[in-house]
Design a protein around this motif. Structure first.
Motif, PDB file in Angstrom:
ATOM      1  N   ARG A   1       0.797  -1.227   0.000  1.00 20.52           N
ATOM      2  CA  ARG A   1       0.000   0.000   0.000  1.00 20.52           C
ATOM      3  C   ARG A   1       0.828   1.275   0.000  1.00 20.52           C
ATOM      4  O   ARG A   1       0.479   2.249  -0.656  1.00 20.52           O
ATOM      5  CB  ARG A   1      -0.981   0.003   1.184  1.00 20.52           C
ATOM      6  CG  ARG A   1      -2.195  -0.877   0.908  1.00 20.52           C
ATOM      7  CD  ARG A   1      -3.131  -0.915   2.045  1.00 20.52           C
ATOM      8  NE  ARG A   1      -2.554  -1.583   3.196  1.00 20.52           N
ATOM      9  CZ  ARG A   1      -3.177  -1.745   4.341  1.00 20.52           C
ATOM     10  NH1 ARG A   1      -4.400  -1.279   4.500  1.00 20.52           N
ATOM     11  NH2 ARG A   1      -2.603  -2.385   5.334  1.00 20.52           N
TER      12      ARG A   1
ATOM     13  N   LYS B   1      -6.217   3.355  -1.393  1.00 23.54           N
ATOM     14  CA  LYS B   1      -7.216   4.414  -1.592  1.00 23.54           C
ATOM     15  C   LYS B   1      -6.708   5.474  -2.573  1.00 23.54           C
ATOM     16  O   LYS B   1      -7.478   6.058  -3.322  1.00 23.54           O
ATOM     17  CB  LYS B   1      -7.658   5.034  -0.268  1.00 23.54           C
ATOM     18  CG  LYS B   1      -6.612   5.773   0.531  1.00 23.54           C
ATOM     19  CD  LYS B   1      -7.288   6.424   1.755  1.00 23.54           C
ATOM     20  CE  LYS B   1      -6.387   7.341   2.562  1.00 23.54           C
ATOM     21  NZ  LYS B   1      -5.001   6.916   2.816  1.00 23.54           N
TER      22      LYS B   1
ATOM     23  N   MET C   1      -8.894   6.480  -5.807  1.00 27.03           N
ATOM     24  CA  MET C   1      -9.371   7.859  -5.991  1.00 27.03           C
ATOM     25  C   MET C   1      -9.218   8.282  -7.449  1.00 27.03           C
ATOM     26  O   MET C   1     -10.064   8.972  -8.009  1.00 27.03           O
ATOM     27  CB  MET C   1      -8.562   8.820  -5.106  1.00 27.03           C
ATOM     28  CG  MET C   1      -9.191   9.034  -3.746  1.00 27.03           C
ATOM     29  SD  MET C   1      -8.040   9.851  -2.616  1.00 27.03           S
ATOM     30  CE  MET C   1      -7.675  11.347  -3.513  1.00 27.03           C
TER      31      MET C   1
ATOM     32  N   LYS D   1     -14.549   0.031  -4.411  1.00 27.56           N
ATOM     33  CA  LYS D   1     -14.357  -0.141  -2.970  1.00 27.56           C
ATOM     34  C   LYS D   1     -12.878  -0.322  -2.645  1.00 27.56           C
ATOM     35  O   LYS D   1     -12.138  -0.921  -3.426  1.00 27.56           O
ATOM     36  CB  LYS D   1     -15.134  -1.382  -2.532  1.00 27.56           C
ATOM     37  CG  LYS D   1     -15.555  -1.343  -1.070  1.00 27.56           C
ATOM     38  CD  LYS D   1     -16.249  -2.619  -0.667  1.00 27.56           C
ATOM     39  CE  LYS D   1     -17.754  -2.473  -0.597  1.00 27.56           C
ATOM     40  NZ  LYS D   1     -18.436  -3.683  -0.181  1.00 27.56           N
ATOM     41  N   VAL D   2     -12.501   0.188  -1.467  1.00 23.45           N
ATOM     42  CA  VAL D   2     -11.147  -0.021  -0.946  1.00 23.45           C
ATOM     43  C   VAL D   2     -11.293  -0.913   0.282  1.00 23.45           C
ATOM     44  O   VAL D   2     -12.238  -0.745   1.062  1.00 23.45           O
ATOM     45  CB  VAL D   2     -10.526   1.321  -0.501  1.00 23.45           C
ATOM     46  CG1 VAL D   2      -9.133   1.098   0.084  1.00 23.45           C
ATOM     47  CG2 VAL D   2     -10.448   2.292  -1.662  1.00 23.45           C
TER      48      VAL D   2
END
Ligand SMILES: C[S@@+](CC[C@H](N)C(=O)[O-])C[C@H]1O[C@@H](n2cnc3c(N)ncnc32)[C@H](O)[C@@H]1O
Length: 203
Positions: A18, A87, A91, A103-104
């Motif tokens: 991430r 995310k 975005m 969805k995250v």
């Protein structure tokens, strides 16, 4: 000049990438497109050839900024949902208005879909070196209904680890799936990287 992530991404940790994608998100499209990123188009074309109803909902797992969803939409798929752990990447996918639902989720939790929810799941540029761990293969496969389709890719770095192809071979030899498509071709040609793409039908 923007930092190049392609150089170090493949030595990254597949358990949690991430942080890496948070830093890469804003320059991801530019960098991979400059390197001729073509695996999404290859999978989209191969999937189109084996799917009878292009309005079936597809889960684009590891959708990132939406380049894979764009490729699917470009060959006529109408209903695409996206799911990712970053995310920052999602975005940017949102801005492209490709996905019906986006969805995250946190990769240390269960994948937030229910069994049989999607007849088609894609994981394009997602499983293996630089992204998600091999266990994701089993998790996604188990969520498909009988006759569901799983379309995914392994790039050259991932193919260097025999466990990935072994996983596919085991799935076939144990009678859990049949292979509808497998081909080796360009992935990021300007970075001299190729990939295998696969489509499995769950038995
Ligand atoms: C190389 S990008 C590919 C994105 C998109 N599919 C494409 O073709 O451009 C890999 C994506 O996998 C996501 N990812 C990494 N680990 C994941 C995991 N465990 N589950 C779901 N997505 C993951 C990253 O956040 C990133 O968006």
């Amino acid at each position: 000049m923007a930092k190049s992530f392609l150089k170090d991404i493949y030595s990254g940790d597949t358990n949690d990438s991430r942080e890496l994608y948070a830093s890469w998100a804003t320059t991801y499209d530019d960098e991979v497109q400059k390197n001729g990123y073509v695996t999404p188009k290859r999978i989209a074309n191969a999937l189109k050839d084996v799917v009878t109803d292009q309005s079936d909902f597809i889960l684009d797992y590891g959708c990132g900024t939406g380049l894979s969803g764009y490729a699917l939409q470009s060959v006529g798929f109408e209903n695409i949902d996206g799911l990712d752990v970053s995310k920052e990447m999602v975005m940017l996918a949102e801005e492209k208005s490709i996905y019906k639902n986006l969805k995250v989720f946190d990769p240390s939790t269960e994948i937030p879909i229910h069994s049989n929810q999607y007849k088609i799941i894609t994981a394009i540029g997602v499983i293996g070196a630089g992204a998600a761990p091999l266990q994701v293969f089993d998790s996604l496969f188990s969520l498909l209904p009988q006759n569901g389709l799983f379309a995914f890719s392994f790039n050259d770095h991932t193919l260097n680890d025999p466990n990935y192809e072994q996983k596919v071979d085991n799935c076939l030899s144990s009678g859990h799936a049949i292979m509808l498509h497998k081909s080796y071709g360009d992935h990021l040609p300007k970075a001299e990287l190729k990939s295998n793409i696969y489509i499995l039908r769950k038995l």
